[in-house]
Scaffold this active site. Sequence first.
Site, short mmCIF file in Angstrom:
data_model
loop_
_atom_site.label_atom_id
_atom_site.label_comp_id
_atom_site.label_asym_id
_atom_site.label_seq_id
_atom_site.Cartn_x
_atom_site.Cartn_y
_atom_site.Cartn_z
N LYS A 158 8.78 3.99 2.57
CA LYS A 158 10.12 4.49 2.20
C LYS A 158 10.60 5.59 3.14
CE LYS A 158 9.91 3.32 -2.73
NZ LYS A 158 8.48 3.06 -3.00
N PHE A 159 10.70 5.25 4.42
CA PHE A 159 11.22 6.20 5.40
C PHE A 159 12.64 6.60 5.01
CE2 PHE A 159 8.09 3.73 7.83
CZ PHE A 159 7.35 4.74 8.42
N THR A 171 0.83 -1.21 0.00
CA THR A 171 0.00 0.00 0.00
C THR A 171 0.87 1.26 0.00
OG1 THR A 171 -0.03 0.02 2.43
CG2 THR A 171 -1.80 -1.18 1.33
O1 S5P Z 1 12.55 0.46 -6.88
C1 S5P Z 1 11.35 0.51 -6.67
C2 S5P Z 1 10.83 0.39 -5.37
C3 S5P Z 1 9.45 0.37 -5.19
S1 S5P Z 1 8.86 0.01 -3.62
N1 S5P Z 1 10.47 0.61 -7.70
C4 S5P Z 1 9.11 0.63 -7.53
O2 S5P Z 1 8.38 0.71 -8.53
N2 S5P Z 1 8.58 0.54 -6.25
C5 S5P Z 1 7.11 0.59 -6.03
O3 S5P Z 1 6.51 -0.53 -6.69
C6 S5P Z 1 6.43 1.83 -6.55
O4 S5P Z 1 6.32 2.82 -5.53
C7 S5P Z 1 5.06 1.31 -6.95
O5 S5P Z 1 4.18 1.35 -5.85
C8 S5P Z 1 5.29 -0.14 -7.34
C9 S5P Z 1 5.41 -0.43 -8.82
O6 S5P Z 1 4.22 -0.18 -9.49
P1 S5P Z 1 4.00 -0.54 -11.03
O7 S5P Z 1 2.63 -0.01 -11.33
O8 S5P Z 1 5.07 0.15 -11.84
O9 S5P Z 1 4.09 -2.04 -11.13
#
Ligand code: S5P
Length: 278
Positions: free
Chosen positions: A93-94, A61
């Site tokens: 992501k603190f 979330t």
């Molecule tokens: O390196 C990252 C780290 C995260 S947590 N790249 C990312 O895309 N995320 C998260 O993963 C991003 O904040 C989003 O919620 C999800 C990818 O979403 P998508 O729609 O591109 O699959």
Amino acid sequence: MAHRRTYGDRAKVHKNPAARLLLETIERKQSNLAVSVDVVSAKDFLNIIDVVGPFVCLVKTHVDIIEDFTPQLITELQALSAKHDFVIFEDRKFADIGNTVSLQYSSGVHKIASWSHITNAHPVPGPSIIAGLSSVGLPLGRGLLLLAEMSTKGSLATGLYTEAAVEMARENQDFVIGFIAQRRMDGVGKNSTSEEDFLILTPGVGLDVKGDSMGQQYRTPEQVVLESGCDVIIVGRGIYGKDPSLVDSIVSQAKRYQVAGWQAYLERIKGVISDLIL
Ligand code: S5P
């Protein structure tokens, strides 16, 4: 090497309760799929989670993007977690000093520590960020992931930064259960041991497109789980697309990613079994 063992075997010996819960859930549901529910309305958020719930081990979330957030939303999210048997991961992501992150984690509107089994942090402030978050999360049995790498084009989280993140995690294995990363971290840094078991949760997963217009980069479940040895695939828009009301399409995409992720894992384990036989 943890990725050469089954999720169930790893669950039996992991010391952190949130990591154990995730590994057990993966094994029980035969799903290493996490869905990232990045929508801004509470109704869409809950609808998507109810639809994908049966197919996922974890729901990720971003509660700070929900425009009509109320504490009731968390009660409903927890009810869906119990109904469908999934772990909750607030992707907060603190990235601040220990004192500030401890307050951001425990307090404010969202009170993340009270409901999210797992959360994550950027290692940029150094070990004090783990001290701040663990002071809140450890007594509650929570787990932390460090962002050792990112999926985006031009990410600065590479090389020595990634190594330093992994060493920070090794010093805090009671609370740091793994990484957001694009590959396994075994052997990264000087103090790697064969006993360590960090979970690798990997975003930037898509079967149909290679990226978006804002620097996101996608790889397939096979590349992520089989070739790079990651444990959980995190899929967002690849599953719910642009229209959260298209239930049939969300179900079929969720099933498709669940199968792809699980097949890639079975292949990985099969490789290990045939290694043992040879
Ligand atoms: O390196 C990252 C780290 C995260 S947590 N790249 C990312 O895309 N995320 C998260 O993963 C991003 O904040 C989003 O919620 C999800 C990818 O979403 P998508 O729609 O591109 O699959």
